[in-house]
Every structure is written in structure tokens, then in C-alpha cells.
Motif scaffolding. Structure first.
Motif, mmCIF file in Angstrom:
data_model
loop_
_atom_site.group_PDB
_atom_site.id
_atom_site.type_symbol
_atom_site.label_atom_id
_atom_site.label_comp_id
_atom_site.label_asym_id
_atom_site.label_seq_id
_atom_site.Cartn_x
_atom_site.Cartn_y
_atom_site.Cartn_z
ATOM 1 N N LEU A 253 0.967 -1.146 0.033
ATOM 2 C CA LEU A 253 -0.065 -0.007 0.044
ATOM 3 C C LEU A 253 0.704 1.051 0.248
ATOM 4 O O LEU A 253 0.576 2.311 -0.736
ATOM 5 C CB LEU A 253 -0.869 0.036 1.349
ATOM 6 N N TRP A 254 1.917 1.274 0.822
ATOM 7 C CA TRP A 254 2.913 2.316 0.713
ATOM 8 C C TRP A 254 3.718 2.583 -0.630
ATOM 9 O O TRP A 254 3.748 3.946 -1.113
ATOM 10 C CB TRP A 254 4.146 2.104 1.728
ATOM 11 N N LEU A 255 4.059 1.469 -1.408
ATOM 12 C CA LEU A 255 4.369 1.666 -2.753
ATOM 13 C C LEU A 255 3.515 2.470 -3.681
ATOM 14 O O LEU A 255 3.938 3.167 -4.426
ATOM 15 C CB LEU A 255 4.844 0.330 -3.252
ATOM 16 N N ASN A 256 2.261 2.151 -3.498
ATOM 17 C CA ASN A 256 1.029 2.754 -4.398
ATOM 18 C C ASN A 256 1.073 4.300 -3.926
ATOM 19 O O ASN A 256 0.729 4.937 -4.791
ATOM 20 C CB ASN A 256 -0.356 2.024 -4.077
ATOM 21 N N ARG A 257 1.337 4.642 -2.732
ATOM 22 C CA ARG A 257 1.065 6.031 -2.547
ATOM 23 C C ARG A 257 2.300 6.814 -2.700
ATOM 24 O O ARG A 257 2.322 7.939 -2.874
ATOM 25 C CB ARG A 257 0.819 6.174 -0.711
ATOM 26 N N SER A 258 3.501 6.114 -2.749
ATOM 27 C CA SER A 258 4.736 6.584 -3.114
ATOM 28 C C SER A 258 5.337 6.495 -4.529
ATOM 29 O O SER A 258 6.561 6.597 -4.687
ATOM 30 C CB SER A 258 5.952 6.070 -2.097
ATOM 31 N N GLN A 259 4.490 6.368 -5.464
ATOM 32 C CA GLN A 259 4.844 6.167 -6.983
ATOM 33 C C GLN A 259 5.538 7.492 -7.340
ATOM 34 O O GLN A 259 5.009 8.635 -7.171
ATOM 35 C CB GLN A 259 3.494 5.945 -7.691
ATOM 36 N N GLY A 260 6.661 7.327 -7.947
ATOM 37 C CA GLY A 260 7.476 8.341 -8.236
ATOM 38 C C GLY A 260 8.817 8.679 -7.347
ATOM 39 O O GLY A 260 9.758 9.160 -7.905
ATOM 40 N N ARG A 261 8.499 8.456 -6.330
ATOM 41 C CA ARG A 261 9.615 8.666 -5.357
ATOM 42 C C ARG A 261 10.456 7.370 -5.359
ATOM 43 O O ARG A 261 11.624 7.289 -5.367
ATOM 44 C CB ARG A 261 8.841 8.756 -3.669
ATOM 45 N N VAL A 262 9.950 6.149 -5.435
ATOM 46 C CA VAL A 262 10.532 4.794 -5.605
ATOM 47 C C VAL A 262 10.691 4.633 -7.240
ATOM 48 O O VAL A 262 9.858 4.362 -7.963
ATOM 49 C CB VAL A 262 9.550 3.516 -5.115
#
Length: 370
Positions: A253-262
Motif C-alpha cells: 500500500l505504501w508503494l502505491n502511495r509513493s509512486q514517483g519516489r521509488v
């Protein structure tokens, strides 16, 4: 005029001879390029007589076991120093303190076992890049490095490469004194977790490379640690053996919120279990993992257990009532006997009470006893 020309030629020859003489044995010197190279010359120590004009110093591929402050005296102009692949095992305190212009230091591919507490102390905070890739030989070197980095003056360091060192974990607050660090390379290690205070103090960090490690997931504690890096816009997490069970749901869920940062988020995939292999972590959320369905199944199992227990208790109650029914006559007789016994005891107590309360009956009773 002829005499003046001869003197000039003589001076030029003397200077040329001096320049050649000032270059250390088995090294190559270029005054025009301000460069000295001592590459794969089987040197056992840093050579003496390195020219003062040197800005780029390459001493690589030798057999130098230890370095100290006496090795680099008088080299105020050196900005780039490469000591890679020398089998160096020990860095003494203040080794690089006299290199007042040093900006890039390469100690990669060595066998460091001992780093003294002030091994990287710099007088004027000039160092910008430190390469320790494949340089730490054992766990004690990791602890020495952590202590040295915490105690030394590397406040202007912008790039640190610790890749390929087999690191399993990093001590808390290892980088707390590196407030200007922009790039941190931790790839190709064996890091198993990102814990609280691992990256504490790296408020200016822009790039963090955690590829090729042993991360099976990043728990909520580690996610909070990554969120505490406000300037990090380039985070690499690829080639880790992510295990896609319900425990990885917060990370997905964190990955989906942090797209562009990772930066490599679309390439992140599950490695285990086999049924989830190569499934994108961006898709490995609740519905894919079936966590809620499993929880509902667990609740249904619990409810079924309660129903079964109720049926068993009901059956036991019926058996008890049936036994009572079969023995109703004997039970009735015992109840009557108990009732008669209680009545006799009660009448006895009542008679004694009447005697005690009536004086005449008490006298008669006393006479009868006499």
C-alpha cells in the motif's frame, strides 16, 4: 646574448632533471596534468617524494597493508586520491588530515579490519565523496566505521558508497553526523531490514540505493523511517527477495502511495511464495493476497467451533435429564426422606425453643430430669 641563452638552456635541463628526479620510483608523473600514478607496482607502502603539484594521486593495485598520517604529508594540493585494491587492512587516526584540498577518496576493494576512531578526520571539511565499496573485511570493521563516521568531521560529505560489503544491518544513527549527504549507496549487501533510526539525520539525502539486498519486506517501522527522509526523491529497491504474504500488505500500500519516489517501483515483484512469484508489488495489495478473505475464513471457523461446542453441551444436558428421568422414583424417595429428616430436626428445635421461652415448662422439664 649567447651566454644568456646557454644559461637558460642549462636551467631548463636542470629543472627537467629535477622534475624527473622528484617523481617516486616505479611511479609515473605528469606535471602538466598534475597527476601521479603508481599502479600495480607491488608497492608495500605509500612512496616518498610525491611532487607537491600533485592533484590527482592514483596508488592502486599494490600490497600496502596500512596507512597513516605520515603517508601524505606535504600534499596540500591533492583533490582526488585513489587507494583502491591495495589490500589495506588498517586506517590510522588522522590519516587524511593533511590533505586539505581532498574532495574524492577511493578506498574500494581493500580488506579493512581496523578503522581508528578518527581515521577519516578532516581539518577543513573538504571531502565530498567517499568510496568504501567492497572495502570492509568483517563485522568489526563495520562497527569501527560506524564509530568513526559518528566521531569524525565529515559534515560536507555528499556521496558515500558502502556497496558490496555484505552488511547485514547498520547500527542506529550511523549517519547522524552526515547532515549534507546527498547520495548513499547500499546495494549488493545482505541487509534484512530497515529499522528505526537507521537513516536518522539524513535530512538532505536525495538518492538511496538498496538494490540487491535481502529485504523480504519493509515493516511499518521501516516505512516511517523512509518517510522521514523528506528530500529523498530517488529510492531504489529492486532485486530483493520480497515475500508476498499478508505481512507485506502495508509495504504494498505504501508503494502505491509513493509512486514517483521509488524509481524502480514498476519492476518490484514478489519472489515468494511460488504462487505469487513475479507478481508486481504494486498489485500485491489486499485483494491479491486475500488477507481479508483469510480473516473471514478464520472468523467462520471460530463461529463453527462455537456452534459445535454448544451442540456438545446441549447433548450432555439431555443425557443428564434422561438419567434424572430414569431415576425419578429413587430420587423422589430420597427427597421425601430428606424432607422428613429436616422436619424432625425442625420440630426438635421448635420444641426446645418453646421450653426455653416458657418458665413453667422449664421447671417441669427440670423436675422430670431430676
Amino acid at each position: 646574448m649567447l651566454e644568456l641563452a646557454q644559461r637558460m638552456v642549462f636551467c631548463a635541463m636542470v629543472c627537467s632533471i629535477y622534475a624527473r628526479a622528484s617523481c617516486p620510483s616505479r611511479c609515473e608523473c605528469s606535471e602538466a596534468a598534475h597527476t601521479v600514478k603508481c599502479v600495480s607496482k607491488d608497492l608495500r607502502a605509500i612512496p616518498n617524494g610525491i611532487p607537491g603539484y600533485t592533484r590527482n594521486l592514483f596508488i592502486t593495485g599494490n600490497r600496502i597493508s596500512r596507512i597513516g598520517p605520515a603517508c601524505f604529508q606535504g600534499l596540500d594540493n591533492v583533490t582526488n586520491l585513489s587507494l583502491s585494491n591495495n589490500r589495506i587492512t588498517e586506517v590510522e587516526s588522522h590519516t587524511f588530515a593533511d590533505l586539505r584540498s581532498l574532495r574524492y577518496l577511493d578506498l574500494s576493494n581493500n580488506q579493512l579490519t581496523t578503522i581508528h576512531p578518527e581515521g577519516f578526520s578532516m581539518h577543513n571539511h573538504s571531502l565530498r565523496e567517499l568510496n568504501l565499496s567492497r572495502a570492509l573485511y568483517n563485522h568489526s570493521a563495520v562497527m569501527d566505521l560506524a564509530a568513526s563516521v559518528r566521531q569524525t568531521t565529515l559534515g560536507s560529505l555528499q556521496g558515500l558508497d558502502l556497496s558490496g560489503n555484505g552488511l547485514i544491518y547498520l547500527p542506529s544513527r550511523t549517519f547522524s553526523r552526515l547532515g549534507q549527504l546527498r547520495r548513499l549507496q547500499l546495494s549488493n549487501n545482505s541487509l534484512v531490514a530497515v529499522r528505526n533510526a537507521t537513516f536518522w539525520g539524513l535530512e538532505q539525502l536525495e538518492e538511496l540505493d538498496l538494490t540487491f539486498n535481502a529485504l523480504k519486506s519493509i515493516p511499518e517501522e521501516g516505512l516511517r523511517e523512509l518517510d522521514a527522509l523528506p528530500a529523498t526523491s530517488s529510492l531504489l529497491l529492486g532485486d530483493n527477495p520480497f515475500t508476498c504474504t499478508c505481512a507485506i500488505e502495508p509495504f504494498a500500500l505504501w508503494l502505491n502511495r509513493s509512486q514517483g519516489r521509488v524509481r524502480d517501483d514498476e519492476a518490484l515483484a514478489c519472489a515468494f511464495p511460488a504462487a505469487m512469484r513475479n507478481v508486481s508489488l504494486l498489485a500485491a495489495a489486499t485483494l491479491t493476497l486475500g488477507c481479508y478473505q483469510r480473516e473471514a475464513g478464520a472468523d467462520l471457523t471460530l463461529q463453527t467451533s462455537y456452534v459445535f461446542l454448544g451442540l456438545v453441551l446441549g447433548l450432555v444436558g439431555l443425557v443428564f435429564l434422561f438419567v434424572l428421568y430414569l431415576n425419578r422414583k429413587g430420587i423422589k424417595k430420597r427427597v421425601y426422606e430428606a424432607r422428613d429428616a429436616c422436619r424432625e430436626v425442625w420440630e426438635g428445635y421448635h420444641y426446645r425453643y418453646e421450653i426455653d421461652s416458657d418458665p413453667r415448662l422449664s421447671q417441669v422439664s427440670s423436675s422430670a430430669d431430676a
